[in-house]
Design a protein around this motif. Structure first.
Motif, PDB file in Angstrom:
ATOM      1  N   ALA A 156       7.765  46.184 -25.980  1.00 11.32           N
ATOM      2  CA  ALA A 156       7.336  45.346 -27.454  1.00 11.32           C
ATOM      3  C   ALA A 156       6.896  46.584 -28.079  1.00 11.32           C
ATOM      4  CB  ALA A 156       6.516  44.559 -26.612  1.00 11.32           C
ATOM      5  N   SER A 157       6.625  45.930 -29.139  1.00  4.52           N
ATOM      6  CA  SER A 157       6.646  46.306 -30.369  1.00  4.52           C
ATOM      7  C   SER A 157       4.425  46.065 -30.958  1.00  4.52           C
ATOM      8  CB  SER A 157       6.700  46.595 -31.833  1.00  4.52           C
ATOM      9  OG  SER A 157       8.289  46.677 -30.944  1.00  4.52           O
ATOM     10  N   TYR A 158       3.921  47.663 -31.368  1.00  5.44           N
ATOM     11  CA  TYR A 158       2.701  46.773 -31.784  1.00  5.44           C
ATOM     12  C   TYR A 158       1.963  48.068 -32.834  1.00  5.44           C
ATOM     13  CZ  TYR A 158       3.093  46.081 -26.977  1.00  5.44           C
ATOM     14  OH  TYR A 158       3.480  45.306 -25.352  1.00  5.44           O
ATOM     15  N   THR A 159       0.955  46.446 -33.564  1.00  5.47           N
ATOM     16  CA  THR A 159       0.220  47.768 -34.748  1.00  5.47           C
ATOM     17  C   THR A 159      -1.566  47.225 -34.505  1.00  5.47           C
ATOM     18  OG1 THR A 159       2.192  47.853 -35.888  1.00  5.47           O
ATOM     19  CG2 THR A 159      -0.102  48.230 -36.882  1.00  5.47           C
ATOM     20  N   GLU A 160      -2.304  47.524 -34.497  1.00  2.54           N
ATOM     21  CA  GLU A 160      -3.627  47.347 -34.256  1.00  2.54           C
ATOM     22  C   GLU A 160      -4.218  48.151 -35.467  1.00  2.54           C
ATOM     23  OE1 GLU A 160      -4.166  49.874 -30.484  1.00  2.54           O
ATOM     24  OE2 GLU A 160      -6.015  49.140 -31.346  1.00  2.54           O
ATOM     25  N   LYS A 161      -5.576  47.476 -35.733  1.00  3.34           N
ATOM     26  CA  LYS A 161      -6.604  47.622 -35.956  1.00  3.34           C
ATOM     27  C   LYS A 161      -6.718  49.167 -36.052  1.00  3.34           C
ATOM     28  CE  LYS A 161     -11.250  46.465 -37.254  1.00  3.34           C
ATOM     29  NZ  LYS A 161     -12.556  46.025 -37.103  1.00  3.34           N
ATOM     30  N   SER A 162      -6.940  50.198 -36.953  1.00  8.20           N
ATOM     31  CA  SER A 162      -7.492  51.544 -36.723  1.00  8.20           C
ATOM     32  C   SER A 162      -9.451  51.456 -36.820  1.00  8.20           C
ATOM     33  CB  SER A 162      -7.246  52.761 -37.707  1.00  8.20           C
ATOM     34  OG  SER A 162      -7.173  53.293 -37.875  1.00  8.20           O
ATOM     35  N   THR A 163      -9.159  52.995 -35.860  1.00  8.83           N
ATOM     36  CA  THR A 163     -11.242  53.265 -35.562  1.00  8.83           C
ATOM     37  C   THR A 163     -10.867  54.177 -36.771  1.00  8.83           C
ATOM     38  OG1 THR A 163     -10.447  54.453 -34.277  1.00  8.83           O
ATOM     39  CG2 THR A 163     -11.298  52.745 -33.469  1.00  8.83           C
ATOM     40  N   LYS A 180      -0.973  56.195 -25.071  1.00  8.01           N
ATOM     41  CA  LYS A 180      -0.702  55.348 -24.620  1.00  8.01           C
ATOM     42  C   LYS A 180       0.585  54.221 -25.221  1.00  8.01           C
ATOM     43  CE  LYS A 180      -3.999  51.786 -25.291  1.00  8.01           C
ATOM     44  NZ  LYS A 180      -3.823  51.529 -27.058  1.00  8.01           N
ATOM     45  N   ARG A 181       0.228  55.316 -26.697  1.00  4.93           N
ATOM     46  CA  ARG A 181       1.759  54.221 -27.105  1.00  4.93           C
ATOM     47  C   ARG A 181       2.768  55.295 -27.273  1.00  4.93           C
ATOM     48  NH1 ARG A 181      -0.955  50.882 -31.690  1.00  4.93           N
ATOM     49  NH2 ARG A 181       0.861  50.975 -32.313  1.00  4.93           N
ATOM     50  N   HIS A 182       2.698  56.598 -26.923  1.00  6.92           N
ATOM     51  CA  HIS A 182       4.397  56.594 -27.076  1.00  6.92           C
ATOM     52  C   HIS A 182       4.781  56.225 -25.251  1.00  6.92           C
ATOM     53  CE1 HIS A 182       3.730  58.954 -29.883  1.00  6.92           C
ATOM     54  NE2 HIS A 182       1.886  59.374 -29.184  1.00  6.92           N
ATOM     55  N   ARG A 183       5.376  54.877 -25.801  1.00  6.79           N
ATOM     56  CA  ARG A 183       5.813  53.981 -25.115  1.00  6.79           C
ATOM     57  C   ARG A 183       7.363  54.492 -24.084  1.00  6.79           C
ATOM     58  NH1 ARG A 183       7.453  50.146 -29.870  1.00  6.79           N
ATOM     59  NH2 ARG A 183       7.805  52.434 -30.827  1.00  6.79           N
ATOM     60  N   LEU A 184       8.034  55.347 -24.260  1.00  7.36           N
ATOM     61  CA  LEU A 184       9.086  56.307 -23.462  1.00  7.36           C
ATOM     62  C   LEU A 184       8.690  56.455 -22.615  1.00  7.36           C
ATOM     63  CD1 LEU A 184      12.003  56.316 -26.039  1.00  7.36           C
ATOM     64  CD2 LEU A 184      10.610  54.144 -25.508  1.00  7.36           C
ATOM     65  N   LEU A 231       4.519  64.649 -33.220  1.00  6.21           N
ATOM     66  CA  LEU A 231       3.593  63.715 -34.496  1.00  6.21           C
ATOM     67  C   LEU A 231       1.978  63.891 -34.205  1.00  6.21           C
ATOM     68  CD1 LEU A 231       4.765  60.771 -35.862  1.00  6.21           C
ATOM     69  CD2 LEU A 231       3.669  59.524 -33.548  1.00  6.21           C
ATOM     70  N   ARG A 232       1.786  64.428 -33.140  1.00  2.00           N
ATOM     71  CA  ARG A 232       0.071  64.108 -32.908  1.00  2.00           C
ATOM     72  C   ARG A 232      -0.149  65.434 -32.500  1.00  2.00           C
ATOM     73  NH1 ARG A 232      -1.216  58.980 -33.192  1.00  2.00           N
ATOM     74  NH2 ARG A 232       0.328  57.764 -31.612  1.00  2.00           N
ATOM     75  N   ALA A 233       0.367  66.379 -33.370  1.00  3.61           N
ATOM     76  CA  ALA A 233      -0.154  67.363 -33.508  1.00  3.61           C
ATOM     77  C   ALA A 233      -0.484  68.419 -34.837  1.00  3.61           C
ATOM     78  CB  ALA A 233       0.394  68.977 -33.329  1.00  3.61           C
ATOM     79  N   LYS A 290      -1.251  67.367 -38.682  1.00  6.13           N
ATOM     80  CA  LYS A 290      -2.402  67.618 -39.880  1.00  6.13           C
ATOM     81  C   LYS A 290      -3.632  66.411 -39.538  1.00  6.13           C
ATOM     82  CE  LYS A 290      -2.307  71.869 -42.135  1.00  6.13           C
ATOM     83  NZ  LYS A 290      -2.318  72.768 -43.598  1.00  6.13           N
ATOM     84  N   ASN A 291      -2.197  65.502 -39.913  1.00  3.10           N
ATOM     85  CA  ASN A 291      -3.201  63.797 -40.547  1.00  3.10           C
ATOM     86  C   ASN A 291      -4.104  63.352 -39.222  1.00  3.10           C
ATOM     87  OD1 ASN A 291      -0.817  63.153 -38.797  1.00  3.10           O
ATOM     88  ND2 ASN A 291      -0.779  62.339 -41.220  1.00  3.10           N
ATOM     89  N   ALA A 292      -3.289  64.303 -37.734  1.00  2.00           N
ATOM     90  CA  ALA A 292      -3.311  63.404 -36.816  1.00  2.00           C
ATOM     91  C   ALA A 292      -5.359  63.602 -36.247  1.00  2.00           C
ATOM     92  CB  ALA A 292      -2.610  63.786 -35.626  1.00  2.00           C
TER      93      ALA A 292
END
Ligand SMILES: Cc1cc2nc3c(=O)[nH]c(=O)nc-3n(C[C@H](O)[C@H](O)[C@H](O)COP(=O)(O)OP(=O)(O)OC[C@H]3O[C@@H](n4cnc5c(N)ncnc54)[C@H](O)[C@@H]3O)c2cc1C
Length: 466
Positions: free
Chosen positions: A88-95, A340-344, A422-424, A426-428
């Motif tokens: 499925a696809s998700y977007t949630e409130k960001s901390t 955990k959002r890396h679904r594949l 994606l996760r390395a 600068k904005n991560a």
């Protein structure tokens, strides 16, 4: 000659169940999709689904019925169980980009009438208060480092620098915190998700499962109707947990938290061979023998042709999937929320606990806020132990983002490209950047020829934060 035709079956005109039956019927009907859809009613579609999807198990038909479900004010712990449904696809409130209402947390129904309920609430409130108190001193330091620009309003300045201090403060937010999540899923995924939720050890998750089922039934009355709790999940969990608890003592983290357990030493050659196979007519064995006959420079030339022209937003060819890497990872809960959002990939997280210790970010120390931070974390540890003795799942609600979590993960090189780059970035967040960088270092040590094309920011700064 009949002309090609491409059009939408609009959800504004047809219900999701009608759309699903329309596509299913093309398998045997000579009519156009439009004609099939116009012949159908909600009742005839329901009959079709009862017979084919439910009765004969042709479940893939349900994938054509897509729903958008808005889920609000549930715990981040419950969101984990929802997001474990990978299709499925998700977007949630960001901390990172939102402020948190200090009373917005879940008190689990299991604690109703329980003597530990007030201690639970007191501990969560302490975390929220410490979080709120941490904002001003950390913001002051960041404001010094990133001064206001000319004519910049207070709001614009804060928007620009906010993530830099909130990234440190968010370590205090517990898994009980309320969050909202939007979920887009087809009815097949949704049915499986509801089954898992109805079988979950936490009452909150079971109740959400019931509510999702109810909401979905308004749109797809037949396709999720038979989703019920699954004994297999409950019984297997109970029996394996019992062995797991008695066989092996909990182990504290050691090393740098990123341990590669397993990889295929021949993966580079397999990927290069598969890339030639894709564009040729030889057998795979031939392609592999050819690659093995090459010297290092010649193989590097093929690697260059495979990955050298990769643009910033390009996805490498699928042949990178002829590889696998298994990692035993320890990361803070905040980083895990992102991982955990890396679904594949295949992921097996352990339950949330305080037993693996917590991280104290440098900014918290620099802001002279270490003492209240540690006091809050120690209070959580104490309450966690008391509640875990009664119900370890329930104790998970207390655990803030700063505590460590163990996750087993298996993925291939194509997924690793996506995750690491994606996760390395600068904005991560700085802790997921650390994990992404360390995973990359492990991959590069075994497969330098193909890993070296990953793109990273030239200057690395995450070490400044922890
Ligand atoms: C800067 C930034 C800010 C973010 N902010 C938020 C936020 O505020 N809230 C939030 O909830 N999340 C946020 N995220 C997380 C983001 O939404 C993704 O969930 C996360 O980055 C995982 O990426 P992915 O979906 O590309 O990866 P994966 O799940 O690892 O998928 C890998 C790739 O497979 C393909 N793929 C997988 N599934 C599908 C699918 N169903 N349909 C089409 N293609 C698919 C895509 O090409 C995808 O890139 C943020 C991420 C970044 C980088």
């Amino acid at each position: 000659m009949t002309k090609e035709k491409i059009y939408l079956l609009s959800p504004k005109k047809y219900s999701p169940e009608v759309i699903a039956v329309t596509f299913a019927k093309t398998s045997r009907s000579p009519l156009s999709f439009q004609e099939i859809a116009d012949e159908l009613s909600d009742e005839s579609s329901a009959e079709f689904h009862e017979k084919w999807v439910v009765g004969y198990g042709h479940a893939s038909v349900a994938e054509h019925a897509v729903l958008h479900i808005a889920i609000e004010n549930i715990s981040r712990l419950a969101i984990e169980s929802i997001q474990s449904n990978r299709l499925a696809s998700y977007t949630e409130k960001s901390t990172r980009y939102q402020k948190w209402d200090l009373n917005a947390f879940v008190t689990p129904p299991e604690l109703d009438g329980h003597p530990l309920k007030s201690e639970y609430k007191k501990t969560i409130k302490l975390l929220f208060k410490t979080y709120a108190d941490s904002l001003a001193p950390t913001r002051a330091i960041i404001q010094e480092r990133f001064p206001r620009k000319e004519n910049e309003s207070d709001e614009a300045w804060d928007r620009r620098i906010r993530a830099r201090y909130v990234d440190a403060c968010r370590f205090l937010l517990p898994a009980a915190s309320h969050a909202n999540v939007g979920m887009t899923a087809n009815a097949r995924v949704l049915e499986s998700a509801i089954r898992k939720m109805l079988s979950h050890p936490l009452i909150e998750v079971r109740q959400i499962g019931e509510k999702i089922k109810e909401a979905a039934q308004n749109e797809v009355p037949t396709l999720v109707k038979y989703a019920e709790a699954v004994d297999y999940f409950n019984e297997t969990e109970r029996e394996l947990s019992a062995i797991s608890k008695s066989c092996c003592a909990p182990t504290a983290p050691s090393g740098n938290g990123v341990k590669m357990l397993d990889h295929d030493p021949a993966a580079e050659n397999k990927i290069l061979a598969a890339s030639l196979y894709r564009f040729g007519e030889m057998s795979f064995t031939q392609a592999q023998q050819y690659i093995e006959s090459l010297n290092t420079e010649e193989r590097a030339e093929i690697a260059e042709k495979l990955l050298g022209k990769l643009g910033k937003f390009d996805i490498p060819l699928r042949e990178l999937e002829y590889s696998h890497y298994t990692f035993d990872l320890i990361m803070d809960q905040g980083a895990y929320y992102e991982f955990k959002r890396h679904r594949l990939m295949t992921q097996t997280p352990q339950n949330l606990s305080t037993n693996l210790g917590y991280i104290t970010p440098k900014l918290i120390q620099e802001a002279n806020f270490e003492r209240p931070y540690i006091e809050a974390m120690e209070a959580v540890t104490e309450t966690y132990q008391k509640i875990a003795a009664f119900n370890p799942y329930l104790a998970g609600y207390l655990v803030p983002n700063g505590f460590n979590r163990r996750v087993l993960a298996t993925f291939n090189l194509r997924q690793a490209y996506h995750l690491c780059q994606l996760r390395a970035a600068k904005n991560a967040h700085f802790t997921i950047r650390r994990i992404a960088r360390k995973i990359y270092a492990e991959l590069e040590s075994v497969h330098p020829l193909l890993a070296k094309y990953m793109r990273f920011p030239a200057e690395e700064t995450w070490q400044e934060h922890i």
